[in-house]
Design an enzyme around this catalytic site. Structure first.
Site, short mmCIF file in Angstrom:
data_model
loop_
_atom_site.label_atom_id
_atom_site.label_comp_id
_atom_site.label_asym_id
_atom_site.label_seq_id
_atom_site.Cartn_x
_atom_site.Cartn_y
_atom_site.Cartn_z
N LYS A 52 48.20 44.91 42.84
CA LYS A 52 47.32 46.02 42.42
C LYS A 52 46.95 46.89 43.64
O LYS A 52 46.87 48.11 43.53
CB LYS A 52 46.07 45.46 41.74
CG LYS A 52 46.38 44.90 40.35
CD LYS A 52 45.27 44.04 39.77
CE LYS A 52 45.77 43.32 38.51
NZ LYS A 52 44.84 42.31 38.00
N GLN A 96 39.41 39.37 39.07
CA GLN A 96 40.64 38.64 38.77
C GLN A 96 40.31 37.29 38.12
O GLN A 96 39.54 36.51 38.67
CB GLN A 96 41.46 38.44 40.07
CG GLN A 96 42.83 37.84 39.85
CD GLN A 96 43.74 38.72 38.98
OE1 GLN A 96 43.85 39.92 39.19
NE2 GLN A 96 44.38 38.12 37.98
N ASP A 119 39.39 47.30 33.25
CA ASP A 119 40.19 46.30 32.54
C ASP A 119 39.96 46.40 31.03
O ASP A 119 40.70 45.81 30.24
CB ASP A 119 39.81 44.88 33.00
CG ASP A 119 40.83 44.29 33.96
OD1 ASP A 119 41.98 44.76 33.94
OD2 ASP A 119 40.46 43.38 34.72
#
Ligand code: NAP
Length: 285
Positions: A52, A96, A119
């Site tokens: 990312k 994460q 997200d």
């Protein structure tokens, strides 16, 4: 059979994002900034976060990775999330997953401001998505939609079977396909006679996590097959592992009209969707 090439399409979208970043800078608006929280030393998580970071660099975003020891308490982590929520320099925050067992993942993701929730996991964004309103869409289903759109695949009136009902893939994927005018069936581990559903499907989206789960005899001729599944299997290669999808590609590809490969299909589209959400955050906040 035509391959739905996520590598190629994501590269093209990245160029468009980079162009938009240059325009934002030229107008004196800020450079998009994505922050990622990484807890512990899980190999896969470290790889995903590094990827990312690399993506951000490629399109001209700033990125910050906040790394914490496995021993961080839930209260300390919540405090870190709150600090980022209040930091006007940062446009998007991802945590994460998975987090260590002593930390409640739901509590953490729900503490991320929905305005920085790139997200798309916050219940507020999930609600907006189900209503078909503008919001941060969860990256994987969003990436699949961008891939279908790129290849001008007509979804209206199509029978779509989504296999899997997780909060991050199956459920949001089915909502987005419904919003794209499909007739959607959601299948899962308790579904009786899976083939009776998949054989009628014009579009099948497999998000199961079982290598080669979808066999050629389970689909009809000319179906569109999207393979979300990724299972790491150790091998003798330099990397030490290879990625296997949910679809028996070798045989299914002989019957399908369109199909995504693994790797190089949904994976790169997921990554680019996160960038699109971060860009959207700058444009809308
Ligand atoms: P998950 O939370 O484990 O959900 C798996 C789903 O599959 C569940 O709904 C489960 O049903 C269903 N299932 C399990 N066994 C089944 C069976 N035998 N028949 C039918 N359905 C079955 O996984 P996830 O997070 O949704 O991820 C799914 C896969 O996609 C994984 O391989 C993951 O690594 C991959 N993934 C890829 C990307 C990407 O960027 N390409 C992103 C995210 C995830 P129940 O609900 O009944 O248990």
């Amino acid at each position: 059979m035509q391959l739905l090439n996520g590598n190629l399409v994501s590269k093209q979208i990245k160029l468009e994002i980079k162009k938009e970043v240059d325009e934002l800078i030229a107008k004196g608006i800020k450079r998009p900034h994505l922050a990622a929280i990484l807890v512990g030393n899980d190999g896969a998580s470290i790889t995903y976060v590094a990827a990312k970071e690399k993506d951000c660099k490629e399109v001209g975003f700033d990125s910050t990775v906040l790394k914490f020891n496995e021993s961080i308490t839930e209260a300390e982590l919540l405090n870190e999330v709150e600090k980022i929520n209040a930091n006007t320099e940062i446009d998007g925050l991802i945590v994460q997953l998975p987090l260590p067992k002593h930390i409640n993942e739901k509590k953490i993701t729900e503490t991320i401001s929905w305005k920085k929730d790139v997200d798309g996991f916050h219940p507020y964004n999930v609600g907006l998505m189900f209503k078909g309103l503008p919001c941060f869409l969860p990256a994987t289903p969003y990436g699949v939609i961008k891939l279908l759109e790129h290849y001008n695949i007509d979804t209206t009136g199509k029978n779509c079977v989504v296999i899997g009902r997780s909060d991050i893939v199956g459920k949001p994927m089915s909502a987005l396909m419904l919003n794209k005018n499909c007739t959607v069936t959601i299948c899962h581990s308790k579904t009786v006679d899976m083939s009776s559903f998949t054989q009628k499907a014009d579009i099948i989206i497999a998000a199961v996590g079982i290598p080669n789960y979808l066999k050629a005899e389970m689909i009809k001729e000319g179906a569109i097959v999207i393979d979300v599944g990724i299972t790491r299997v150790n091998d003798e290669s330099e990397k030490g592992y290879k990625l296997i999808g949910d679809v028996d590609f070798e045989n299914v590809s002989k019957k399908a009209a369109f199909i995504t490969p693994v790797p190089g299909g949904v994976g790169p589209m997921t990554r680019v969707a996160l960038l699109l959400n971060t860009l959207l955050s700058v444009k809308t906040n």
